[in-house]
Scaffold this active site. Structure first.
Site, mmCIF file in Angstrom:
data_model
loop_
_atom_site.group_PDB
_atom_site.id
_atom_site.type_symbol
_atom_site.label_atom_id
_atom_site.label_comp_id
_atom_site.label_asym_id
_atom_site.label_seq_id
_atom_site.Cartn_x
_atom_site.Cartn_y
_atom_site.Cartn_z
ATOM 1 N N SER A 167 -1.099 -4.572 5.219
ATOM 2 C CA SER A 167 0.329 -4.665 4.985
ATOM 3 C C SER A 167 0.689 -6.066 4.499
ATOM 4 C CB SER A 167 1.024 -4.335 6.307
ATOM 5 O OG SER A 167 2.142 -3.585 6.063
ATOM 6 N N ASP B 163 1.088 6.821 2.397
ATOM 7 C CA ASP B 163 1.806 5.619 2.786
ATOM 8 C C ASP B 163 2.893 5.266 1.768
ATOM 9 O OD1 ASP B 163 2.598 3.200 3.802
ATOM 10 O OD2 ASP B 163 0.740 2.145 3.325
ATOM 11 N N HIS C 50 -0.724 4.301 6.573
ATOM 12 C CA HIS C 50 -0.645 2.846 6.447
ATOM 13 C C HIS C 50 -1.894 2.180 7.032
ATOM 14 C CE1 HIS C 50 1.728 -0.517 5.290
ATOM 15 N NE2 HIS C 50 1.946 -0.981 6.508
#
Length: 448
Positions: A145, A382, A407
């Site tokens: 991320s 995601d 994710h």
């Protein structure tokens, strides 16, 4: 935000330590040239001392234990490579507060930048290598991320320190203001659509119903339908409720893992995703709108507590998150968040003016072709994926796309329920990382 949740599953054999870090790497006069204690976790359980590589996780917006507990792939890989593993906590998050409780005041908050965080990691790696007699050990950075963005940036800015980067679910394009502001919530919607169009239509219908009840000011009914602790009483409350609900659906899409992660347990007593997401433990008897969800400069949510202040500041300065929902390309109520909205909010909240083009200038935007040794992995479930790099850019800038992946699923430890796609992605990643380590060793031997 990109990663605001906590899924404590296990604590591997990490030791928690603190590193004396420079408060301001780029100014020799400010803040009394102070230092602060930056937290990091380390395990040498698998390390072949002085020889094995160093796997370094570039911590993102939260408590570093959260990331260490959910990135089992890194320790599994370390066992194969006899590597030392370090998870470093990002400044201004968790316990790494440069000015303790004053860290979130103006001007102290001003030392929270991507550049300072990267310099922290560069200095930490360099000094720890000295201390551990590991100066010849190749370093590979990992991140998920926003942490994945930092891994990319480490390889771009400090290729002298870092031999390669695995960036999982890193939205490096959308956060630099490249791409379409409608993409994010469109992709959240696509996840629900893929289960069945009736699923998307039901969500859209529920929001429409909420809108009608609000227009008739039937606040009591809204309170009972959504199990709110007190009835809403204004358009602002309804707007906030819409944001909370949109955030709940977003988290469900992001965290669509193939197995339970102790994070989202469906609570059969509640008919709304808010119940599934915000009450996964079943302990809440009602929802308090303003304590569960904070509106901020990140329309996907900033989380709660001090970490949410830090992320809000980052979304107000360097990280662009001007994502909108419009009820045409997505199933959510029209909620815009334009550059102007961002500017007004951020000036009022933090007395800063965002610089929408800075990340593009500083970290290359989509002009990455001269970089090397970076893996961009993304799962197609995601909503952050299409804000990242989905096609390989060269033989050493590799996109790994994971069908049925949520994710940064690939960073999680292996699990019996893993789809074939993630098993094969991890194999690709492991092979490339092995090559980078070998290349770096060859380079070192040549220079000696």
């Amino acid at each position: 935000s990109v990663f605001h949740f906590c899924i404590f599953t296990f604590k591997p054999q990490f030791t928690e330590k603190y590193f004396s870090q420079t408060q301001d790497h780029f100014n020799f006069n400010t803040m009394g040239n102070g230092t602060f204690n930056q937290r990091y976790l380390i395990t040498d359980k698998y390390w072949k001392k002085g020889y094995g590589p160093i796997f370094f996780y570039t911590g993102n917006e939260g408590n570093i234990w959260e990331f260490a507990s959910n990135s089992g792939f890194i320790t599994e890989l370390a066992a194969q490579h006899s590597a030392l593993v370090i998870f470093a906590e990002h400044r201004y998050y968790g316990k790494s507060l440069p000015f303790d409780k004053d860290s979130f005041n103006i001007p102290q908050i001003g030392l929270l930048t991507v550049e300072q965080a990267l310099a922290d990691y560069a200095v930490m790696i360099t000094e720890l290598k000295q201390q551990l007699a590991a100066t010849d050990c190749p370093v590979i950075v990992f991140g998920g991320s926003y942490g994945g963005m930092l891994s990319v940036y480490m390889r771009l800015k400090y290729p002298n320190i870092v031999a390669g980067a695995l960036a999982a679910s890193a939205p490096i394009l959308s956060t630099a203001g490249l791409g379409d502001s409608r993409q994010f919530f469109r992709d959240v919607t696509a996840d629900f659509e893929s289960i069945g169009p009736e699923c998307r239509d039901a969500v859209r219908g529920a929001f429409r119903q909420l809108k009608e009840l609000a227009e008739h000011q039937d606040y009591r009914r809204i309170q009972s339908e959504f199990s709110l602790c007190k009835p809403p009483s204004s358009a602002q409350d309804i707007h906030h409720l819409n944001g909370l609900l949109r955030n709940a659906f977003t988290m469900m899409a992001m965290l669509d893992y193939p197995y339970s992660t102790h994070f989202m347990v469906v609570d059969g007593t509640q008919s709304y995703p808010a119940g599934i997401f915000y009450n996964s433990t079943g302990l809440l008897t009602c929802f308090d709108l303003y304590s569960l969800y904070l509106e901020c400069a990140d329309p996907t949510g900033c989380g709660l507590g001090f970490d949410s202040l830090a992320w809000d500041y980052q979304a107000c300065t360097e990280i662009n998150l001007c994502y909108e929902s419009n009820n045409v390309t997505d199933m959510f109520p029209p909620m815009a968040f334009t550059e102007t909205d961002r500017k007004l909010y951020c000036f009022k909240r933090w007395a800063v003016v965002p610089r929408p083009d800075w990340l593009k200038t500083q970290f290359w935007g989509d002009a990455l072709s001269t970089a090397s040794n970076i893996i961009f992995s993304n799962g197609d479930l995601d909503p952050w994926a299409n804000g990242g790099v989905r096609k390989s850019l060269s033989s050493s800038l590799i996109a790994v796309n994971i069908a049925g992946g949520a994710h940064h699923l690939d960073l999680r430890g292996s699990n019996d329920a893993d789809p074939v796609s993630v098993i094969s992605a991890r194999k690709t990643e492991a092979d490339l990382i092995a090559q980078w380590v070998k290349m770096e060793r060859t380079k070192l031997q040549q220079s000696l």
